[in-house]
Design a protein around this motif. Structure first.
Motif, PDB file in Angstrom:
ATOM      1  N   PHE A   1       0.822  -1.196   0.000  1.00 18.57           N
ATOM      2  CA  PHE A   1       0.000   0.000   0.000  1.00 18.57           C
ATOM      3  C   PHE A   1       0.864   1.257   0.000  1.00 18.57           C
ATOM      4  O   PHE A   1       0.525   2.266  -0.589  1.00 18.57           O
ATOM      5  CB  PHE A   1      -0.926  -0.004   1.228  1.00 18.57           C
ATOM      6  N   ALA A   2       1.985   1.199   0.706  1.00 21.02           N
ATOM      7  CA  ALA A   2       2.866   2.372   0.794  1.00 21.02           C
ATOM      8  C   ALA A   2       3.323   2.808  -0.586  1.00 21.02           C
ATOM      9  O   ALA A   2       3.404   3.996  -0.899  1.00 21.02           O
ATOM     10  CB  ALA A   2       4.065   2.056   1.693  1.00 21.02           C
ATOM     11  N   ALA A   3       3.608   1.837  -1.446  1.00 21.72           N
ATOM     12  CA  ALA A   3       4.094   2.164  -2.791  1.00 21.72           C
ATOM     13  C   ALA A   3       3.017   2.843  -3.625  1.00 21.72           C
ATOM     14  O   ALA A   3       3.329   3.543  -4.584  1.00 21.72           O
ATOM     15  CB  ALA A   3       4.567   0.891  -3.481  1.00 21.72           C
TER      16      ALA A   3
ATOM     17  N   VAL B   1      -6.802   3.320  -2.765  1.00 18.90           N
ATOM     18  CA  VAL B   1      -8.129   3.561  -2.166  1.00 18.90           C
ATOM     19  C   VAL B   1      -8.603   2.339  -1.367  1.00 18.90           C
ATOM     20  O   VAL B   1      -9.298   2.485  -0.359  1.00 18.90           O
ATOM     21  CB  VAL B   1      -9.181   3.980  -3.211  1.00 18.90           C
ATOM     22  N   VAL B   2      -8.214   1.137  -1.810  1.00 23.37           N
ATOM     23  CA  VAL B   2      -8.577  -0.042  -1.025  1.00 23.37           C
ATOM     24  C   VAL B   2      -7.872   0.008   0.329  1.00 23.37           C
ATOM     25  O   VAL B   2      -8.464  -0.292   1.371  1.00 23.37           O
ATOM     26  CB  VAL B   2      -8.236  -1.339  -1.791  1.00 23.37           C
ATOM     27  N   GLY B   3      -6.608   0.407   0.321  1.00 20.59           N
ATOM     28  CA  GLY B   3      -5.874   0.544   1.580  1.00 20.59           C
ATOM     29  C   GLY B   3      -6.538   1.533   2.518  1.00 20.59           C
ATOM     30  O   GLY B   3      -6.655   1.312   3.724  1.00 20.59           O
ATOM     31  N   GLU B   4      -7.001   2.630   1.959  1.00 20.67           N
ATOM     32  CA  GLU B   4      -7.685   3.636   2.790  1.00 20.67           C
ATOM     33  C   GLU B   4      -8.988   3.075   3.343  1.00 20.67           C
ATOM     34  O   GLU B   4      -9.331   3.296   4.504  1.00 20.67           O
ATOM     35  CB  GLU B   4      -7.974   4.882   1.955  1.00 20.67           C
ATOM     36  N   ALA B   5      -9.714   2.343   2.511  1.00 20.72           N
ATOM     37  CA  ALA B   5     -10.993   1.768   2.965  1.00 20.72           C
ATOM     38  C   ALA B   5     -10.762   0.801   4.118  1.00 20.72           C
ATOM     39  O   ALA B   5     -11.521   0.779   5.092  1.00 20.72           O
ATOM     40  CB  ALA B   5     -11.697   1.073   1.799  1.00 20.72           C
ATOM     41  N   LEU B   6      -9.703   0.002   4.015  1.00 23.02           N
ATOM     42  CA  LEU B   6      -9.395  -0.927   5.108  1.00 23.02           C
ATOM     43  C   LEU B   6      -9.050  -0.153   6.374  1.00 23.02           C
ATOM     44  O   LEU B   6      -9.458  -0.520   7.481  1.00 23.02           O
ATOM     45  CB  LEU B   6      -8.224  -1.833   4.716  1.00 23.02           C
TER      46      LEU B   6
END
Lengths: 185, 278
Positions: free
Chosen positions: B68-70, B85-90
């Motif tokens: 996600f960082a990348a 955006v998936v990382g943010e949703a999680l």
């Protein structure tokens, strides 16, 4: 918390668990009753509408539960359609709410305590009745039913931003109404 | 005061419902479910699982091992954006507590604004492509703002927690200042881009309105933030008018193009008027 309950109930209903539907009734019926009551001003009509809402909802979820995303919005949509049908069929004015409720809600024990609670809401209910139906409906859905904007948009078919703007107008209208002294008829 | 009417409306949530009426209807509902039972299905038939599985598949395909960082710097339209955006949703789902959730939503909303700013400056995009990418960023921004608004209306300051809401106000302020910077960068943009910015910007102003309704200004430092907000909203009013003019077709001016929705936001600045707290 209610949203989590709602999501779990919906998942159980979709898996074929009929008891979850009765639990859905226990969770949402009081709110739907109030919703119907504030819009129709009649406890009898509100009771019939709630009954019909859940019967129709059951007929739908038995065969097509997969298409439902939000239980509460789904129920409110059915209720709202029934309320519109009720308005169309019944052109007569509804009985003033305070008279019917006073009779219906008077509980054994201390009648004054019940009436105090009623009177506290009576003024606001009377003001709501003076509003246009669309304005009243928005205020009821947002501030009494506690529906989020997205759900109101889903229920009314409007864009979310349109709901926001309409809500602000509705609150302004109610404020003006509350500040305007009522003239005697 | 708007607060008083809304409070009175909210009290109607506890308006007594006749228990015998609910009991009568319950009997009918139970009878209906028993008269025509539902066919049993397994948990894997539940439609609710499908979107989650689809999202997981997208992430797996998109990452191929990328973290996600990348994806942090990805913009709408880029391959890693979905990972971002998936990382943010999680992250949003993992946070507990209303105020914390508000702060996280505000931070993600600010990222959308940063993306929009970068898209405005990006070279090599044709106007239609830039407008579509901006629309994507601004619609996601608006979703975050709506989520913030849902939380804001339920935040309450109590005697036991007088400072509750301070972090939310701070987070909202940072986001709104970011919005102000974006709007400054958007001077003279094409009509298609101006039009995708108006609604989300208006929604953010409304959200902040609701936040301050829930958390009143007091002497505990919020009075200064309240004044900054008044000044900021005066600027927003001017910028929204310019955006609205920019969103119309070139050469067309005047009331015949006024959209009823936008009228409420910008009419003489009334919609952005900050009501003084009593």
């Amino acid at each position: 918390m209610e949203r989590i309950q709602e999501a779990l109930l919906l998942a159980r209903i979709k898996s074929g668990d009929g008891t979850a539907f009765v639990e859905t009734y226990d969770l949402f019926a009081p709110k739907l009753y109030r919703h119907a009551l504030f819009r129709t001003s009649s406890p009898e009509v509100a009771e019939d509408l709630v009954s019909e809402t859940f019967v129709r909802a059951w007929e739908h979820v038995r065969v097509r539960a997969d298409g439902i995303r939000h239980l509460k919005a789904f129920l409110y949509r059915i209720a709202d359609n029934l309320i519109v049908d009720h308005y169309r069929k019944n052109a007569r004015a509804a009985v003033p709410i305070s008279e019917e409720l006073e009779e219906t809600l008077r509980a054994p024990g201390d009648p004054h305590a019940e009436l105090d609670g009623l009177l506290a809401g009576e003024k606001m209910i009377a003001k709501l009745k003076e509003l246009r139906p669309e304005t009243r409906d928005l205020l009821v859905m947002r501030y009494i039913d506690d529906l989020p904007i997205e759900r109101i948009a889903e229920t009314t078919g409007k864009k979310r931003n349109a709901v926001y703007v309409a809500l602000h107008r509705a609150v302004k209208e109610l404020k003006t109404l509350c500040e305007t002294p009522r003239s005697d008829n | 005061m708007r607060n008083a009417e809304i409070r009175q409306l909210k009290r109607l949530r506890r308006y007594p419902v006749p228990p015998e009426a609910l009991a009568r209807v319950r009997v009918r509902v139970v009878a209906a479910t028993q008269a025509a039972p539902m066919p049993r299905r397994g948990w894997f038939a539940v439609g609710a699982w499908k979107p989650a599985m689809a999202a997981a598949a997208v992430v797996m395909m998109a990452t191929g091992g990328v973290t996600f960082a990348a994806a942090n710097d990805a913009l709408p339209g880029e391959r890693l954006y979905v990972v971002k955006v998936v990382g943010e949703a999680l992250h949003e789902r993992a946070v507990f507590g209303a105020e914390r959730r508000f702060v996280v939503q505000a931070a993600h909303a600010a990222r959308r604004l940063e993306e929009a700013e970068r898209l405005l400056e990006r070279e090599g995009l044709v106007p239609m492509e830039r407008a579509e990418l901006m629309r994507s960023a601004m619609e996601r921004y608006e979703n975050h703002v709506f989520a913030m608004n849902e939380i804001a209306v339920k935040l309450r300051v109590t005697a036991e927690e007088p400072k509750r809401g301070d972090r939310a106000i701070e987070a909202a302020e940072k986001m709104m200042e970011r919005q102000a910077r974006l709007l400054e960068s958007a001077t003279g943009v094409e009509p298609a881009i101006a039009s995708v910015m108006i609604d989300p910007v208006g929604a953010a102003v409304t959200m902040e309105d609701d936040l301050w309704d829930a958390i009143p200004a007091d002497d505990g430092g919020r009075a200064e933030a309240f004044e900054r907000r008044k000044e900021r909203n005066r600027k927003f009013e001017r910028v929204l008018l310019r955006l609205q003019d920019g969103a119309r077709e070139p050469g067309r001016r005047g009331d015949e193009d006024r959209d009823d929705e936008h009228e409420d936001r910008v009419e003489g600045g009334k919609a952005l008027e900050i009501r003084p707290e009593t």
